[in-house]
Design a protein around this motif. Sequence first.
Motif, PDB file in Angstrom:
ATOM      1  N   ASP A  50       0.475  -0.997   0.002  1.00  0.00           N
ATOM      2  CA  ASP A  50       0.199  -0.198  -0.144  1.00  0.00           C
ATOM      3  C   ASP A  50       0.830   1.074  -0.410  1.00  0.00           C
ATOM      4  OD1 ASP A  50      -2.307   1.997   0.387  1.00  0.00           O
ATOM      5  OD2 ASP A  50      -2.374   1.683   2.539  1.00  0.00           O
ATOM      6  N   ASP A  51       0.255   2.424  -0.657  1.00  0.00           N
ATOM      7  CA  ASP A  51       0.941   3.677  -0.038  1.00  0.00           C
ATOM      8  C   ASP A  51       2.138   3.676  -1.246  1.00  0.00           C
ATOM      9  OD1 ASP A  51      -1.439   4.859   1.322  1.00  0.00           O
ATOM     10  OD2 ASP A  51      -0.197   3.989   3.288  1.00  0.00           O
ATOM     11  N   VAL A  52       2.467   3.045  -2.402  1.00  0.00           N
ATOM     12  CA  VAL A  52       3.301   3.238  -2.942  1.00  0.00           C
ATOM     13  C   VAL A  52       4.489   4.854  -3.516  1.00  0.00           C
ATOM     14  CG1 VAL A  52       3.660   0.770  -4.272  1.00  0.00           C
ATOM     15  CG2 VAL A  52       2.721   2.698  -4.847  1.00  0.00           C
ATOM     16  N   GLN A  53       3.071   5.490  -3.066  1.00  0.00           N
ATOM     17  CA  GLN A  53       3.587   6.314  -3.572  1.00  0.00           C
ATOM     18  C   GLN A  53       4.804   7.369  -2.944  1.00  0.00           C
ATOM     19  OE1 GLN A  53       0.632   5.824  -1.993  1.00  0.00           O
ATOM     20  NE2 GLN A  53       0.394   7.168  -0.880  1.00  0.00           N
ATOM     21  N   PHE A  54       4.769   6.797  -1.556  1.00  0.00           N
ATOM     22  CA  PHE A  54       6.044   6.808  -0.544  1.00  0.00           C
ATOM     23  C   PHE A  54       7.514   6.173  -1.498  1.00  0.00           C
ATOM     24  CE2 PHE A  54       2.212   7.122   1.921  1.00  0.00           C
ATOM     25  CZ  PHE A  54       1.903   8.718   2.309  1.00  0.00           C
TER      26      PHE A  54
ATOM     27  N   TYR B 296       6.960 -12.399 -10.631  1.00  0.00           N
ATOM     28  CA  TYR B 296       6.198 -12.045 -11.806  1.00  0.00           C
ATOM     29  C   TYR B 296       7.039 -13.032 -12.581  1.00  0.00           C
ATOM     30  CZ  TYR B 296       4.842 -10.665 -16.552  1.00  0.00           C
ATOM     31  OH  TYR B 296       3.696 -10.587 -18.080  1.00  0.00           O
ATOM     32  N   GLU B 297       7.852 -13.378 -12.390  1.00  0.00           N
ATOM     33  CA  GLU B 297       8.662 -14.481 -13.660  1.00  0.00           C
ATOM     34  C   GLU B 297       7.967 -15.554 -12.473  1.00  0.00           C
ATOM     35  OE1 GLU B 297      12.783 -13.509 -13.479  1.00  0.00           O
ATOM     36  OE2 GLU B 297      12.586 -12.403 -14.691  1.00  0.00           O
ATOM     37  N   ASN B 298       7.943 -15.781 -11.879  1.00  0.00           N
ATOM     38  CA  ASN B 298       7.309 -16.981 -10.954  1.00  0.00           C
ATOM     39  C   ASN B 298       5.726 -17.078 -10.726  1.00  0.00           C
ATOM     40  OD1 ASN B 298      10.086 -18.735 -10.491  1.00  0.00           O
ATOM     41  ND2 ASN B 298      10.639 -16.630  -9.529  1.00  0.00           N
ATOM     42  N   ASN B 299       4.704 -15.882 -12.012  1.00  0.00           N
ATOM     43  CA  ASN B 299       3.537 -16.519 -11.454  1.00  0.00           C
ATOM     44  C   ASN B 299       3.084 -15.978 -10.018  1.00  0.00           C
ATOM     45  OD1 ASN B 299       3.446 -16.872 -14.290  1.00  0.00           O
ATOM     46  ND2 ASN B 299       4.093 -19.068 -14.114  1.00  0.00           N
ATOM     47  N   LYS B 300       2.963 -15.447  -9.631  1.00  0.00           N
ATOM     48  CA  LYS B 300       3.456 -14.547  -8.325  1.00  0.00           C
ATOM     49  C   LYS B 300       1.719 -13.326  -8.081  1.00  0.00           C
ATOM     50  CE  LYS B 300       5.592 -18.053  -6.220  1.00  0.00           C
ATOM     51  NZ  LYS B 300       5.076 -19.422  -5.939  1.00  0.00           N
ATOM     52  N   GLN B 301       1.165 -13.396  -7.423  1.00  0.00           N
ATOM     53  CA  GLN B 301       0.279 -12.338  -7.621  1.00  0.00           C
ATOM     54  C   GLN B 301       0.897 -10.995  -6.586  1.00  0.00           C
ATOM     55  OE1 GLN B 301      -3.089 -12.664  -8.587  1.00  0.00           O
ATOM     56  NE2 GLN B 301      -2.109 -14.691  -9.524  1.00  0.00           N
ATOM     57  N   ILE B 302       1.151 -10.139  -7.647  1.00  0.00           N
ATOM     58  CA  ILE B 302       1.200  -8.300  -6.974  1.00  0.00           C
ATOM     59  C   ILE B 302       0.168  -7.303  -6.622  1.00  0.00           C
ATOM     60  CG2 ILE B 302       2.744  -6.431  -7.362  1.00  0.00           C
ATOM     61  CD1 ILE B 302       4.489  -8.921  -9.096  1.00  0.00           C
ATOM     62  N   LEU B 303       0.029  -7.275  -5.582  1.00  0.00           N
ATOM     63  CA  LEU B 303      -1.263  -6.089  -6.128  1.00  0.00           C
ATOM     64  C   LEU B 303      -0.464  -4.919  -4.965  1.00  0.00           C
ATOM     65  CD1 LEU B 303      -4.212  -5.214  -5.826  1.00  0.00           C
ATOM     66  CD2 LEU B 303      -3.990  -5.879  -3.795  1.00  0.00           C
ATOM     67  N   PHE B 304      -0.345  -3.676  -6.059  1.00  0.00           N
ATOM     68  CA  PHE B 304      -0.383  -2.735  -5.128  1.00  0.00           C
ATOM     69  C   PHE B 304      -1.498  -1.301  -5.834  1.00  0.00           C
ATOM     70  CE2 PHE B 304       4.197  -4.468  -7.776  1.00  0.00           C
ATOM     71  CZ  PHE B 304       4.615  -3.974  -6.098  1.00  0.00           C
ATOM     72  N   SER B 305      -1.163  -0.656  -4.138  1.00  0.00           N
ATOM     73  CA  SER B 305      -2.312   0.656  -4.475  1.00  0.00           C
ATOM     74  C   SER B 305      -1.733   2.167  -3.927  1.00  0.00           C
ATOM     75  CB  SER B 305      -3.670   0.544  -3.078  1.00  0.00           C
ATOM     76  OG  SER B 305      -2.731   0.062  -1.831  1.00  0.00           O
ATOM     77  N   SER B 306      -2.239   3.043  -4.207  1.00  0.00           N
ATOM     78  CA  SER B 306      -1.243   4.376  -4.391  1.00  0.00           C
ATOM     79  C   SER B 306      -2.406   5.462  -4.236  1.00  0.00           C
ATOM     80  CB  SER B 306      -0.711   4.103  -5.157  1.00  0.00           C
ATOM     81  OG  SER B 306      -0.140   5.602  -5.545  1.00  0.00           O
ATOM     82  N   ASP B 307      -2.371   6.842  -3.958  1.00  0.00           N
ATOM     83  CA  ASP B 307      -2.882   7.334  -4.328  1.00  0.00           C
ATOM     84  C   ASP B 307      -2.958   8.171  -5.148  1.00  0.00           C
ATOM     85  OD1 ASP B 307      -0.721   9.381  -3.758  1.00  0.00           O
ATOM     86  OD2 ASP B 307      -2.490  10.432  -1.832  1.00  0.00           O
ATOM     87  N   ARG B 308      -2.235   8.039  -5.916  1.00  0.00           N
ATOM     88  CA  ARG B 308      -1.982   8.591  -7.329  1.00  0.00           C
ATOM     89  C   ARG B 308      -1.983   7.457  -8.734  1.00  0.00           C
ATOM     90  NH1 ARG B 308       2.062  11.509  -5.284  1.00  0.00           N
ATOM     91  NH2 ARG B 308       0.291  12.082  -3.113  1.00  0.00           N
ATOM     92  N   HIS B 309      -2.057   7.768  -9.887  1.00  0.00           N
ATOM     93  CA  HIS B 309      -1.817   7.065 -10.892  1.00  0.00           C
ATOM     94  C   HIS B 309      -0.401   6.682 -10.931  1.00  0.00           C
ATOM     95  CE1 HIS B 309      -1.363   5.554 -15.330  1.00  0.00           C
ATOM     96  NE2 HIS B 309      -2.579   5.162 -15.124  1.00  0.00           N
ATOM     97  N   PRO B 310       0.387   5.782 -11.392  1.00  0.00           N
ATOM     98  CA  PRO B 310       2.057   6.035 -11.625  1.00  0.00           C
ATOM     99  C   PRO B 310       2.575   6.826 -12.859  1.00  0.00           C
ATOM    100  CG  PRO B 310       1.249   3.387 -11.797  1.00  0.00           C
ATOM    101  CD  PRO B 310      -0.293   4.248 -11.724  1.00  0.00           C
ATOM    102  N   SER B 311       1.638   7.834 -13.096  1.00  0.00           N
ATOM    103  CA  SER B 311       2.341   8.164 -14.288  1.00  0.00           C
ATOM    104  C   SER B 311       2.715   9.613 -13.262  1.00  0.00           C
ATOM    105  CB  SER B 311       1.707   8.997 -15.104  1.00  0.00           C
ATOM    106  OG  SER B 311       0.485   8.909 -15.157  1.00  0.00           O
ATOM    107  N   TYR B 312       1.785   9.891 -12.289  1.00  0.00           N
ATOM    108  CA  TYR B 312       2.391  10.698 -11.530  1.00  0.00           C
ATOM    109  C   TYR B 312       2.681  11.316 -10.454  1.00  0.00           C
ATOM    110  CZ  TYR B 312      -1.410  12.813 -14.725  1.00  0.00           C
ATOM    111  OH  TYR B 312      -2.625  12.558 -15.662  1.00  0.00           O
ATOM    112  N   ILE B 313       3.515   9.819 -10.063  1.00  0.00           N
ATOM    113  CA  ILE B 313       4.846   9.524  -9.026  1.00  0.00           C
ATOM    114  C   ILE B 313       5.651  10.266  -9.213  1.00  0.00           C
ATOM    115  CG2 ILE B 313       5.452   8.143  -7.581  1.00  0.00           C
ATOM    116  CD1 ILE B 313       3.014   6.272  -7.440  1.00  0.00           C
ATOM    117  N   SER B 314       5.753  11.026  -8.704  1.00  0.00           N
ATOM    118  CA  SER B 314       7.444  12.305  -9.001  1.00  0.00           C
ATOM    119  C   SER B 314       8.522  11.188  -8.426  1.00  0.00           C
ATOM    120  CB  SER B 314       7.626  13.621  -7.984  1.00  0.00           C
ATOM    121  OG  SER B 314       7.329  13.311  -6.574  1.00  0.00           O
ATOM    122  N   ASP B 315       9.821  11.309  -8.986  1.00  0.00           N
ATOM    123  CA  ASP B 315      10.826  10.413  -8.607  1.00  0.00           C
ATOM    124  C   ASP B 315      11.062   9.104  -8.950  1.00  0.00           C
ATOM    125  OD1 ASP B 315      12.611  12.954  -8.226  1.00  0.00           O
ATOM    126  OD2 ASP B 315      11.485  13.208  -6.645  1.00  0.00           O
TER     127      ASP B 315
END
Length: 108
Positions: free
Chosen positions: A16-20, A39-58
């Motif tokens: 959660d909160d990957v914007q940080f 990903y290469e081992n077909n595992k599940q990955i879930l990320f959440s953020s308060d903004r779209h990835p393209s709007y996360i600076s740095d």
Amino acid sequence: QNVKEKYRQYDVLIMDDVQFLSGKDKLQEELFHIFNSLYENNKQILFSSDRHPSYISDLTDRLRSRFGQGMIIDPESIRAISPLLTGPHEAPDRLLPREGIGISSARR
């Protein structure tokens, strides 16, 4: 057991909160490798953020690219994720119990 090995052995990674991650180059580097390994081992990955990835600076371009590869759901429509987590039927092996989904939806 070090951090690299620890997170690469999971079947599901929820973060959660990957914007940080913004501006934290070493952490982004390690997350990139963890992501690839899971990903290469077909595992599940879930990320959440308060903004779209393209709007996360740095955020490194390659990590932004990984985040953008998946399904992006607007937080305002969080109820849309419920069927994705439970599946089309009440299977005992679904990702999250119905109670957990209700709690997650109510918090938004």
